[in-house]
Design an enzyme around this catalytic site. Sequence first.
Site, mmCIF file in Angstrom:
data_model
loop_
_atom_site.group_PDB
_atom_site.id
_atom_site.type_symbol
_atom_site.label_atom_id
_atom_site.label_comp_id
_atom_site.label_asym_id
_atom_site.label_seq_id
_atom_site.Cartn_x
_atom_site.Cartn_y
_atom_site.Cartn_z
ATOM 1 N N ARG A 18 23.294 55.750 39.384
ATOM 2 C CA ARG A 18 22.453 56.139 40.441
ATOM 3 C C ARG A 18 23.065 56.381 41.740
ATOM 4 N NH1 ARG A 18 17.772 51.724 39.112
ATOM 5 N NH2 ARG A 18 16.763 53.009 40.951
ATOM 6 N N ASP A 23 33.025 46.539 45.291
ATOM 7 C CA ASP A 23 32.074 45.708 44.350
ATOM 8 C C ASP A 23 31.827 44.333 44.675
ATOM 9 O OD1 ASP A 23 31.419 47.972 42.485
ATOM 10 O OD2 ASP A 23 33.213 47.394 41.208
ATOM 11 N N LYS A 25 38.471 53.152 37.244
ATOM 12 C CA LYS A 25 38.864 52.235 38.527
ATOM 13 C C LYS A 25 40.335 52.009 38.535
ATOM 14 C CE LYS A 25 34.142 50.545 38.886
ATOM 15 N NZ LYS A 25 33.299 49.359 39.271
ATOM 16 N N ASN A 58 35.678 32.736 29.231
ATOM 17 C CA ASN A 58 35.943 33.933 28.735
ATOM 18 C C ASN A 58 35.929 33.519 27.297
ATOM 19 O OD1 ASN A 58 35.748 36.797 28.962
ATOM 20 N ND2 ASN A 58 37.786 36.578 28.496
HETATM 21 P P1 NAP Z 1 35.034 44.469 31.047
HETATM 22 O O1 NAP Z 1 36.115 44.728 31.748
HETATM 23 O O2 NAP Z 1 34.639 45.522 29.837
HETATM 24 O O3 NAP Z 1 34.733 43.333 30.587
HETATM 25 C C1 NAP Z 1 33.865 42.799 29.714
HETATM 26 C C2 NAP Z 1 33.753 41.246 29.508
HETATM 27 O O4 NAP Z 1 32.685 40.999 28.353
HETATM 28 C C3 NAP Z 1 34.953 40.598 28.918
HETATM 29 O O5 NAP Z 1 35.431 39.231 29.565
HETATM 30 C C4 NAP Z 1 34.725 40.403 27.417
HETATM 31 O O6 NAP Z 1 35.408 39.146 26.787
HETATM 32 C C5 NAP Z 1 33.133 39.905 27.665
HETATM 33 N N1 NAP Z 1 32.469 40.136 26.589
HETATM 34 C C6 NAP Z 1 32.080 41.343 25.716
HETATM 35 N N2 NAP Z 1 31.400 41.135 24.569
HETATM 36 C C7 NAP Z 1 31.003 39.839 24.587
HETATM 37 C C8 NAP Z 1 30.479 39.100 23.492
HETATM 38 N N3 NAP Z 1 29.749 39.526 22.633
HETATM 39 N N4 NAP Z 1 30.484 37.776 23.904
HETATM 40 C C9 NAP Z 1 31.028 37.255 24.934
HETATM 41 N N5 NAP Z 1 31.725 37.875 25.861
HETATM 42 C C10 NAP Z 1 31.788 39.276 25.463
HETATM 43 O O7 NAP Z 1 33.505 45.017 31.624
HETATM 44 P P2 NAP Z 1 33.245 44.740 33.482
HETATM 45 O O8 NAP Z 1 33.710 45.962 33.841
HETATM 46 O O9 NAP Z 1 34.127 43.692 33.957
HETATM 47 O O10 NAP Z 1 31.658 44.797 33.370
HETATM 48 C C11 NAP Z 1 31.077 43.552 33.250
HETATM 49 C C12 NAP Z 1 29.753 43.762 33.339
HETATM 50 O O11 NAP Z 1 29.309 43.878 34.795
HETATM 51 C C13 NAP Z 1 28.795 44.837 32.722
HETATM 52 O O12 NAP Z 1 27.479 44.465 32.386
HETATM 53 C C14 NAP Z 1 28.836 45.718 33.856
HETATM 54 O O13 NAP Z 1 27.554 46.594 33.665
HETATM 55 C C15 NAP Z 1 28.479 44.894 35.013
HETATM 56 N N6 NAP Z 1 28.783 45.497 36.465
HETATM 57 C C16 NAP Z 1 27.747 45.750 37.308
HETATM 58 C C17 NAP Z 1 28.325 46.043 38.551
HETATM 59 C C18 NAP Z 1 27.081 46.280 39.568
HETATM 60 O O14 NAP Z 1 27.088 47.090 40.587
HETATM 61 N N7 NAP Z 1 25.659 45.559 39.275
HETATM 62 C C19 NAP Z 1 29.362 46.402 38.979
HETATM 63 C C20 NAP Z 1 30.629 46.380 37.676
HETATM 64 C C21 NAP Z 1 30.281 45.586 36.529
HETATM 65 P P3 NAP Z 1 36.840 39.186 26.169
HETATM 66 O O15 NAP Z 1 37.782 39.513 27.188
HETATM 67 O O16 NAP Z 1 36.934 38.306 25.074
HETATM 68 O O17 NAP Z 1 36.796 40.720 25.426
#
Ligand code: NAP
Length: 262
Positions: free
Chosen positions: A16, A102, A66, A150
């Site tokens: 977006r 962010d 990133k 986590n």
């Molecule tokens: P990431 O690096 O892939 O990290 C994912 C995290 O989720 C890890 O800590 C993982 O745990 C955990 N996880 C995944 N599946 C799980 C499950 N079934 N049960 C428990 N924990 C689980 O992702 P990220 O880039 O940090 O993004 C995280 C979230 O933030 C996403 O929803 C993304 O869309 C959002 N976000 C939003 C913005 C915004 O501008 N609004 C900006 C950035 C990110 P493990 O380490 O155990 O795998």
Amino acid sequence: MTKQFAVIGNPIEQSRSPELHHAFAAKTGVDLNYQKILAPLDAFETTVQDFFAHNGAGMNVTVPFKEQAFALCDQLTERAKIAKAVNTLWMQDGKLFGDNTDGQGLVAAIQALGWTLEQSRILILGAGGATRGVIYPLAQAGAKQIVIANRTVARAEQLVEDLKNSVPQTALSAIALEQLTGEFDLIINATSVSLTGDALQLPESLVFHHAYEMAYGKKSSFLDQAHARGVPTSDGFGMLVGQAIEAFSIWNGVKPELKDFL
Ligand code: NAP
């Protein structure tokens, strides 16, 4: 001359950012064009070089590039160095600069909700890239305690190890996701469960007073549970707008008001 900007990612269709930056431009009178660029997974670097070689003024970077953007930069801001990830690129004196907006986007979004970060106790669920990026700005905004929970606890412990010296005023600690307990002013869901459709169970022994879901536009069992408890909630749209405003301000020297775009 119309300034050229872009967001680069793979996939990119869902972004977006172009609509946000065009809305900021209309509000502030900046003459710009902002497009989406789908980079092949093995050609991030050449796609970025090509963009800046053809008069590109600035670029946002999204999943999964990133960390590669971080590695590519000649100069980094302090918060980008700490996040080890870059979402905002620009050229200055022939050098590629990188920042990570962010975390400040999240802080601005929370403050716009009227929630206090000064002296706050915060629980963050998840220890991925998003959590790494927000700890330093939350600490700068006055958080006195940040607990990272986590599923893979070793990953949360590593984050604490990497970041604790950068946030000396904030008590930083790690726990396993199944050990959730205690009382917090704010709980932030930074796991990707709302993207995958999985559910998170928040136990009764966990008390919190505000709930922020980083994902947006998705069904969230995290927010459903927070609503059931009657605490104030928000999804991550404000964070998205906040990070875009920070990038716009770096590139164009004028800062749109977050409240005008929520
Ligand atoms: P990431 O690096 O892939 O990290 C994912 C995290 O989720 C890890 O800590 C993982 O745990 C955990 N996880 C995944 N599946 C799980 C499950 N079934 N049960 C428990 N924990 C689980 O992702 P990220 O880039 O940090 O993004 C995280 C979230 O933030 C996403 O929803 C993304 O869309 C959002 N976000 C939003 C913005 C915004 O501008 N609004 C900006 C950035 C990110 P493990 O380490 O155990 O795998």
